[in-house]
Design an enzyme around this catalytic site. Structure first.
Site, short mmCIF file in Angstrom:
data_model
loop_
_atom_site.label_atom_id
_atom_site.label_comp_id
_atom_site.label_asym_id
_atom_site.label_seq_id
_atom_site.Cartn_x
_atom_site.Cartn_y
_atom_site.Cartn_z
N SER A 175 -6.36 -16.51 25.87
CA SER A 175 -6.36 -16.98 24.49
C SER A 175 -5.13 -17.85 24.28
O SER A 175 -4.17 -17.79 25.05
CB SER A 175 -6.32 -15.78 23.54
OG SER A 175 -5.99 -16.17 22.21
N TYR A 188 -3.67 -8.00 19.70
CA TYR A 188 -4.44 -9.01 20.44
C TYR A 188 -3.50 -9.92 21.23
O TYR A 188 -3.74 -10.20 22.41
CB TYR A 188 -5.27 -9.82 19.44
CG TYR A 188 -6.22 -10.82 20.06
CD1 TYR A 188 -7.41 -10.41 20.64
CD2 TYR A 188 -5.93 -12.18 20.03
CE1 TYR A 188 -8.29 -11.32 21.20
CE2 TYR A 188 -6.81 -13.10 20.58
CZ TYR A 188 -7.99 -12.66 21.16
OH TYR A 188 -8.86 -13.58 21.72
#
Length: 294
Positions: A175, A188
Site C-alpha cells: 500500500s 493498517y
C-alpha cells in the site's frame, strides 16, 4: 557542414545500435512470451472481488490456472459465478488465511487439484479507519493478523513446494501506507509497512532458490470498499475525500482494479526473473507529488 555530417553520423550510429539491439533481443529469444503464464498455478488470496479478482482475471488471460479463497460459502458461490461469467474455470476454497492449519489445508487442496503453486498473491486484507486513541488492541491485532501475519503464513506454506520445483513468484499487495502515514489507519499502516519489509526479507532468504518476492503498492483504487469515499453528496458535490485524492494524484483520478493487471502479470512472469524485493507502486504518481501550492 561539419556539424550537419556529425549529427547525421551520430543518428546513423544510434540507429545501427538500435537495430543491433533488436537482433540481439531476437537472438536471446526474448519476446512477449516472457509475459505468459501458461500452465502456472496461481493462488490469489481473497480474490472474490476487487483487486484480487482483477489480478486473477489477468493471470487467467495470460494462461494461468486460478485458485482463490474466501472465508464463507456465500462469498465463494458468488465469486465462482463471477469467474464463470468471465469464462474462467477457477478453483475456490473456504479458509482463513490468518489460521496456519487452514492455510496448510488449502494449499494441500490446491496442489491435489491443480498442482504445486507457482505464484502466490497475498491479496486478502482489511482496514479499520479508527483514530488510534479510540482503537482497541483487539481490533489492532486483527488488522495485523490479516494484513501481515497471514502473508507470512501463506508464503511459508508455499515456499517449500517452490523450492522443490525450482522457481516461484510471491506478490504481496502492499500500500502507499507502506511508505506514508495517515490519520485513523495506524494498524493498517503498521501492517503494510511490515509487509514491505517481509517482502524484502523473503527475497533475501529465498532469492537463491530462484524465488522472486515483490510487492505492488496500489494507490487509491475504486473498489466496493472505497465506494463510500466516492459517493456524491446530497447537494451533488463530490465527497471531500474524493476531491482530496483527485487533487493529490497527478493522474487526476482514482485508479481502477484493471490498472493493476499489467504490473501483476509482469511480476508473476518470467519477464521479472531478475526483479526481487521491489515494491512497484501503482498510484497514478501520488507518492511522487508534493501537491499544488495553495
Amino acid at each position: 557542414m561539419f556539424n550537419f555530417h556529425l549529427t547525421r553520423f551520430v543518428r546513423l550510429s544510434i540507429l545501427y545500435k538500435v537495430l543491433d539491439c533488436k537482433e540481439m533481443i531476437v537472438d536471446m529469444g526474448f519476446g512477449m512470451d516472457a509475459f505468459r503464464l501458461d500452465g502456472k498455478v496461481a493462488w490469489i488470496t481473497g480474490a472474490a472481488y476487487g483487486i484480487g479478482f482483477a489480478i486473477a482475471e489477468a493471470f487467467a488471460a495470460a494462461g494461468a490456472r486460478i485458485a482463490f479463497n474466501c472465508r464463507d460459502e456465500r462469498h465463494l458461490d458468488k465469486a465462482l459465478e463471477d469467474y464463470r461469467a468471465k469464462g474462467i474455470d477457477a478453483m475456490g476454497c473456504i479458509g482463513d488465511v490468518s489460521d496456519e492449519a487452514q492455510v496448510e489445508r488449502m494449499v494441500r487442496e490446491i496442489e491435489a487439484k491443480l498442482g504445486v503453486i507457482d505464484i502466490l498473491v497475498n491479496n486478502a486484507g482489511i482496514i479499520r479507519r479508527v483514530p488510534m486513541l479510540e482503537m482497541s488492541a483487539a481490533d489492532y491485532r486483527q488488522v495485523i493478523d490479516i494484513d501481515l501475519v497471514a502473508p507470512f503464513i501463506c508464503a511459508k506454506a508455499v515456499i517449500p513446494g517452490m523450492i522443490q520445483k525450482g522457481h516461484g513468484k510471491i506478490i504481496n499487495i502492499c500500500s502507499m501506507t507502506s511508505e506514508l502515514g495517515r490519520e485513523t489507519v495506524s494498524a493498517y499502516a503498521a501492517a503494510k509497512g511490515g509487509l514491505k519489509m517481509l517482502t524484502r526479507n523473503i527475497c533475501s532468504e529465498y532469492g537463491g532458490a530462484n524465488i522472486q518476492c515483490n510487492g505492488i503498492g496500489p494507490g487509491y483504487i475504486a473498489t466496493p470498499q472505497t465506494e463510500p469515499l466516492r459517493q456524491r453528496q446530497p447537494d451533488g458535490s463530490r465527497h471531500p475525500f474524493d476531491q482530496f485524492i483527485v487533487a493529490k494524484t497527478p493522474a487526476g483520478r482514482w485508479g481502477e482494479a484493471e490498472d493493476l493487471m499489467g504490473p501483476a502479470v509482469f511480476l508473476a512472469s518470467d519477464a521479472s526473473n531478475f526483479v526481487n524485493g521491489h515494491i512497484l507502486y501503482v498510484d497514478g504518481g501520488i507518492l511522487a507529488y508534493i501537491g499544488k501550492q495553495p
